[in-house]
Design a protein around this motif. Structure first.
Motif, PDB file in Angstrom:
ATOM      1  N   GLN A 136      25.879  20.002   8.314  1.00  0.00           N
ATOM      2  CA  GLN A 136      25.818  18.546   8.458  1.00  0.00           C
ATOM      3  C   GLN A 136      26.729  17.846   7.455  1.00  0.00           C
ATOM      4  OE1 GLN A 136      24.400  16.863  10.873  1.00  0.00           O
ATOM      5  NE2 GLN A 136      25.114  14.913  10.036  1.00  0.00           N
ATOM      6  N   GLU A 137      26.704  18.309   6.218  1.00  0.00           N
ATOM      7  CA  GLU A 137      27.553  17.708   5.193  1.00  0.00           C
ATOM      8  C   GLU A 137      29.037  17.904   5.531  1.00  0.00           C
ATOM      9  OE1 GLU A 137      28.471  18.011   0.376  1.00  0.00           O
ATOM     10  OE2 GLU A 137      26.690  18.994   1.218  1.00  0.00           O
ATOM     11  N   SER A 138      29.382  19.090   6.015  1.00  0.00           N
ATOM     12  CA  SER A 138      30.779  19.361   6.391  1.00  0.00           C
ATOM     13  C   SER A 138      31.209  18.475   7.554  1.00  0.00           C
ATOM     14  CB  SER A 138      30.956  20.839   6.744  1.00  0.00           C
ATOM     15  OG  SER A 138      30.832  21.647   5.600  1.00  0.00           O
ATOM     16  N   SER A 147      31.333  22.906   2.579  1.00  0.00           N
ATOM     17  CA  SER A 147      30.137  22.506   1.830  1.00  0.00           C
ATOM     18  C   SER A 147      29.058  23.557   2.068  1.00  0.00           C
ATOM     19  CB  SER A 147      29.661  21.120   2.279  1.00  0.00           C
ATOM     20  OG  SER A 147      29.062  21.196   3.561  1.00  0.00           O
ATOM     21  N   GLU A 183      30.085  15.489   8.362  1.00  0.00           N
ATOM     22  CA  GLU A 183      30.236  14.112   7.897  1.00  0.00           C
ATOM     23  C   GLU A 183      31.512  13.926   7.075  1.00  0.00           C
ATOM     24  OE1 GLU A 183      26.616  13.361   5.827  1.00  0.00           O
ATOM     25  OE2 GLU A 183      25.387  13.266   7.660  1.00  0.00           O
ATOM     26  N   THR A 184      31.802  14.885   6.205  1.00  0.00           N
ATOM     27  CA  THR A 184      33.014  14.795   5.382  1.00  0.00           C
ATOM     28  C   THR A 184      34.263  14.871   6.247  1.00  0.00           C
ATOM     29  OG1 THR A 184      31.846  15.869   3.550  1.00  0.00           O
ATOM     30  CG2 THR A 184      34.246  15.795   3.415  1.00  0.00           C
TER      31      THR A 184
END
Length: 575
Positions: free
Chosen positions: A555-557, A551, A559-560
């Motif tokens: 942070q997004e990576s 991503s 969480e995914t």
């Protein structure tokens, strides 16, 4: 196969049974479950060789299962290799229980066929064995090791004349010969004195080390002045009770690294690996002592090798000044970028990166930036070695090979993953970035900013014994019969079943062939450049699930990745 109790009886009634194994069998008498597990099947000879728990029985590593494997190898070499008797077989071993004994047993059985052996006079790393096969021109090589497995394990790895792990096709032929050996207890062999009298046993000394070190010096990306310059970069090294101490420290000395501290408590070979829970640099606890040593010396980089020195782990300081271990994917990406950014562009025109299907896609992005094509292989460095061999015919140029499980190869003078090479270049890379005012974590962040925040993870279930094998098979069968349509809210775009050799596109139902060998692996490619891959381990009683995400933010990576792991762990546990 005969009933396990009949095989057990054959062993207990064998008059010349090895005394130590007989004692163990006597100790197991009455424990039907343990005896069944030791005798219900033969220890599987996989695509690389044998690996298993030490002990009596056909499903254990012992002198008889080793002799049977060597018997099959000897017959294969007689049928398929030119001038095998004079060329012989190179043999090395690590620091595990019975390693030296199994190395000599290998020479004894080869000797019965008139095949000469070249045995290292002391324990040596796997890459040194790979190099020795090529340097000496032997017909094959054998490495006695269980890599990073627990202390109760040992293994028998076979190398072809190119110095790479045997290919699946070669393994299949060797297995055929092994299966023709009716009785593992009566395999022919020569005694040590007979080997000496017939000049069939040769000892490898420092000459191979010196030749290896000459090649090792050539992997440096520094110019002559840079190599000669004294480098006081503080480095901490732990061989984790294994084989890498001499070659790594000598290799660093060649490049004039003068500030190298070795973790003394982990320097000496120890089959119990008594200072760690696991002698595996993939496990961050293996760096506990190195981190303490690093704090004392304010080290810039910490390096750790597994017992047979084919895997390397590296830790460096983060923004908060704490040592953080890089993942195998992260270190591989950093090494790749360092190599390509310090290579002649003319060489890279035909350059090739080789990685496995469960290795980060960040490598592909980095390689593309430098005009280098990426080639994917199945999991296992044997496939990377096989590809390098093909380049001899195609004219393609090998620039780097790596896998997520901490295996790297910089130069093809060895043909298996080489932690010695990787350790030397990792320290040189840390020195380079230090001169730019950056840590390895800073350099990694720069790569993420350029190419995307790629994160990877892996979950595994350990399921031992016969019952465990059945559960692993059930999980893979379930995944195939009821393929997932989405995972953690991410749509499945492609399903790659490497056992059937087919790639399916669920949206339109179309199917295409996968141009790789068949293997028991299923990979899901998902939305947003994410993926999941399920694979039973070939060397441990585990099923592994790999994950990859990308991503525009860390942070997004994170969480995914966590969502994918949670859902797939639930899937495996439910089955």
């Amino acid at each position: 196969m005969d009933n396990w109790e009949e095989v057990h009886e054959k062993w207990t009634s064998f008059q010349n049974l090895d005394p130590s194994l007989k004692k163990e069998l006597d100790h197991l008498a009455g424990d039907k479950k343990k005896l069944e597990d030791a005798f219900y099947k033969e220890l599987t000879f996989g695509t690389g060789g044998l690996r298993g728990v030490l002990g009596p029985g056909i499903n254990r590593m012992n002198i008889y299962t080793v002799r049977k494997a060597v018997n099959g190898l000897a017959q294969y070499l007689k049928e398929n290799t030119v001038n095998v008797y004079d060329r012989g077989v190179a043999i090395s071993y690590d620091s595990r229980y019975m390693s030296q004994e199994f190395a000599l047993e290998t020479a004894k059985v080869l000797g019965a066929y008139g095949i000469r052996s070249y045995v290292f006079d002391e324990l040596h790393p796997t890459p040194a064995l790979s190099f020795a096969v090529r340097n000496l021109g032997t017909a094959a090589g054998v490495m006695i090791t269980a890599s990073h497995n627990p202390p109760e394990y040992n293994g028998f790895k076979v190398y072809n004349e190119d110095g790479g792990q045997i290919t699946p096709a070669e393994a299949s032929e060797i297995i055929t010969f092994i299966q023709q050996t009716e009785n593992e207890l009566t395999v022919p062999y020569l005694e040590r004195s007979e080997l000496d009298n017939k000049e069939l046993l040769n000892w490898i000394g420092e000459e191979i080390d010196n030749a290896y070190l000459e090649e090792l010096a050539q992997i440096s990306r520094l110019d002559d002045d840079g190599i000669k310059r004294e480098k006081d970069l503080p480095i901490v090294f732990t061989p984790l009770h294994g084989t890498a101490l001499e070659l790594v420290t000598k290799g660093l000395r060649q490049l004039n690294f003068t500030n190298v501290d070795v973790v003394k408590e982990q320097a000496a070979p120890d089959p119990e690996f008594s200072t760690v829970d696991s002698p595996n640099p993939e496990e961050h606890q293996a760096f506990t002592m190195a981190i303490e040593e690093g704090k004392k010396s304010n080290a810039d980089v910490l390096i750790g090798t597994d017992p047979d020195a084919d895997r390397l782990g590296v830790a460096a300081k983060d923004d908060a000044g704490k040592y953080r271990v890089l993942t195998g994917n992260q270190l591989g990406s950093l090494l790749l970028d360092y190599i390509l950014s310090h290579s002649d562009k003319a060489i890279l025109t035909n350059g090739r990166l080789i990685k496995t299907i469960v290795t980060s896609e960040l490598g592909r992005k980095i390689a593309a930036k430098y005009g280098v094509e990426t080639i994917d292989t199945l999991t296992g460095f044997k496939f990377i070695g096989e590809k390098i061999r093909q380049f001899d015919a195609t004219g393609e140029t090998f620039v780097f090979g790596y896998e997520e499980s901490y295996g790297y190869l910089i130069s093809s003078f060895a043909r298996d993953k080489d932690a010695v090479q990787a350790a030397i270049l990792a320290c040189e890379m840390a020195y380079y970035w230090n001169k730019q005012g950056k840590t390895l974590h800073d350099a990694l962040h720069d790569l993420f900013e350029k190419h995307g925040f790629y994160l990877e993870g892996m979950s595994s279930l350990t399921l031992k014994g016969k019952e465990g094998s059945e559960k692993i098979a059930a999980i893979m069968e379930s995944i195939r019969k009821e393929p997932l349509a989405e995972i953690a809210g991410l749509k499945v775009l492609e399903v790659e079943d490497y056992l059937s050799g087919e790639r399916t596109f669920p949206e339109n139902g179309s199917v295409e062939k996968i141009k790789l060998p068949n293997e028991n692996v299923v990979k899901y490619k998902l939305d947003n450049d994410c993926w999941v891959c399920l694979r039973p381990s070939g060397t441990e009683p585990k099923i592994k699930c790999y994950f990859g995400v990308c991503s525009s933010s860390n942070q997004e990576s994170v969480e995914t990745l966590e969502s994918l792991k949670t859902e797939m762990e639930n899937v495996m546990n439910q089955v």
